[in-house]
Design a protein around this motif. Structure first.
Motif, PDB file in Angstrom:
ATOM      1  N   GLU A 254      25.246  22.015  -6.486  1.00 15.87           N
ATOM      2  CA  GLU A 254      24.775  23.310  -5.990  1.00 15.87           C
ATOM      3  C   GLU A 254      24.895  24.353  -7.091  1.00 15.87           C
ATOM      4  OE1 GLU A 254      26.769  26.754  -3.265  1.00 15.87           O
ATOM      5  OE2 GLU A 254      26.476  24.817  -2.262  1.00 15.87           O
ATOM      6  N   VAL A 255      23.813  25.043  -7.340  1.00 17.47           N
ATOM      7  CA  VAL A 255      23.831  26.149  -8.292  1.00 17.47           C
ATOM      8  C   VAL A 255      23.413  27.416  -7.557  1.00 17.47           C
ATOM      9  CG1 VAL A 255      21.470  25.631  -9.072  1.00 17.47           C
ATOM     10  CG2 VAL A 255      22.956  27.041 -10.493  1.00 17.47           C
ATOM     11  N   LYS A 256      24.187  28.475  -7.740  1.00 18.16           N
ATOM     12  CA  LYS A 256      23.926  29.742  -7.052  1.00 18.16           C
ATOM     13  C   LYS A 256      23.784  30.860  -8.087  1.00 18.16           C
ATOM     14  CE  LYS A 256      26.150  30.728  -3.257  1.00 18.16           C
ATOM     15  NZ  LYS A 256      27.234  31.128  -2.328  1.00 18.16           N
ATOM     16  N   LEU A 257      22.696  31.606  -7.967  1.00 14.01           N
ATOM     17  CA  LEU A 257      22.428  32.730  -8.859  1.00 14.01           C
ATOM     18  C   LEU A 257      22.448  34.019  -8.050  1.00 14.01           C
ATOM     19  CD1 LEU A 257      19.365  31.311 -10.855  1.00 14.01           C
ATOM     20  CD2 LEU A 257      21.790  30.919 -11.270  1.00 14.01           C
ATOM     21  N   LYS A 258      23.028  35.046  -8.637  1.00 10.15           N
ATOM     22  CA  LYS A 258      23.057  36.370  -8.004  1.00 10.15           C
ATOM     23  C   LYS A 258      22.530  37.398  -8.998  1.00 10.15           C
ATOM     24  CE  LYS A 258      27.057  35.351  -5.067  1.00 10.15           C
ATOM     25  NZ  LYS A 258      28.437  35.743  -4.686  1.00 10.15           N
ATOM     26  N   PHE A 259      21.570  38.220  -8.535  1.00  7.85           N
ATOM     27  CA  PHE A 259      20.988  39.248  -9.379  1.00  7.85           C
ATOM     28  C   PHE A 259      21.092  40.601  -8.668  1.00  7.85           C
ATOM     29  CE2 PHE A 259      18.812  35.403 -10.731  1.00  7.85           C
ATOM     30  CZ  PHE A 259      18.859  35.508 -12.109  1.00  7.85           C
ATOM     31  N   PRO A 260      21.471  41.641  -9.373  1.00 13.86           N
ATOM     32  CA  PRO A 260      21.498  42.972  -8.739  1.00 13.86           C
ATOM     33  C   PRO A 260      20.096  43.413  -8.371  1.00 13.86           C
ATOM     34  CG  PRO A 260      21.881  43.133 -11.113  1.00 13.86           C
ATOM     35  CD  PRO A 260      21.909  41.676 -10.782  1.00 13.86           C
TER      36      PRO A 260
END
Length: 263
Positions: A254-260
């Motif tokens: 699982e890869v999780k990306l968070k962007f403002p």
């Protein structure tokens, strides 16, 4: 051209010129070598981007062709269903409608609310997964096109994330004999865009996990993969002030990306 210029600089040095002149020629030689290397790297990057653009154009054209084809045949399908219902062929109409919905689902999942280039890459990844015998699930609360990112970068990000997942899931599926499912989720929470991709994966060695998404040439896949995709993902994440985290546990990656959410 650079080689010839450098050759002309070397010849006077071999003929026994003064020390100061020799040093100046050496410095010019080094400067030309640095310039040649720098231009070579930029040219290489431009060639890779050109290849990405060409692939994106093909994906977009194929998606557009499929949408036009489905629109062109829509009334024919409605007429066929109307005929079946008029003749009380309800079971046949139900089977026909189920097949029709399955066909439309592939396109609808990819294009709803998305800009052309994003729809193109999503549709192509869906088809690649289906061709590999995998199940691809797009679970999005809002269009991916709403991300504060250029289409070029978003296509590269999605393309690398999903192609990596497809390759890993296909290897896992071939090894285990079970059907693999890839899930991509996209949502917005508390001022953050959250993009998560989950896929089945074979065991990944610890040294590879430690350097994943950090260094070119590191890959979780076997064969002749160069490991460029993971590093490119991290570069895009850093460029847009995002955050990346990944987990590998019980044959699931699982890869999780968070962007403002800042435009």
């Amino acid at each position: 051209m650079f080689y010839l210029l450098q050759l002309f600089l070397i010849v006077p040095s071999l003929m026994g010129t003064a020390l100061i002149t020799g040093i100046l020629l050496l410095l010019v030689f080094i400067g030309l070598e640095w310039l040649r290397t720098d231009l070579s790297e930029k040219l290489s990057i431009m060639m890779i981007e050109k290849q990405h653009f060409e692939t994106e154009r093909l994906h977009l054209n194929e998606t557009f062709r499929i949408v036009r084809s489905e629109r062109h045949d829509f009334l024919k399908h409605v007429s066929a269903l109307h005929f079946m219902l008029d003749h009380d062929q309800h079971s046949e109409a139900k089977m026909y409608l189920n097949d029709l919905v399955d066909g439309y689902e592939e396109t609808n999942l990819s294009i709803k609310g998305e800009r052309g280039s994003i729809a193109g890459i999503l549709h192509q990844m869906y088809r690649d997964a289906t061709k590999a015998g995998l199940s691809m699930v797009y679970d999005t609360d809002l269009p991916l096109s709403t991300m504060p990112m250029t289409d070029k970068k978003l296509v590269m990000l999605l393309g690398n994330l999903l192609s990596n997942s497809i390759d890993a899931a296909a290897e896992w599926q071939e090894e285990t004999g079970e059907k693999g499912t890839i899930t991509m989720q996209f949502s917005k929470r508390s001022g953050l865009y959250i993009l998560k991709v989950v896929n089945p994966s074979l065991k990944i060695p610890g040294p590879v996990l430690d350097k994943l998404y950090q260094t070119h040439g590191i890959t979780t896949k076997s064969g002749e993969h160069q490991g460029l995709g993971s590093a490119m993902i991290m570069e895009i994440v850093n460029e847009y002030g995002g955050y990346l985290d990944f987990i590998h546990k019980d044959q699931h990656f699982e890869v999780k990306l968070k962007f403002p959410a800042i435009h």
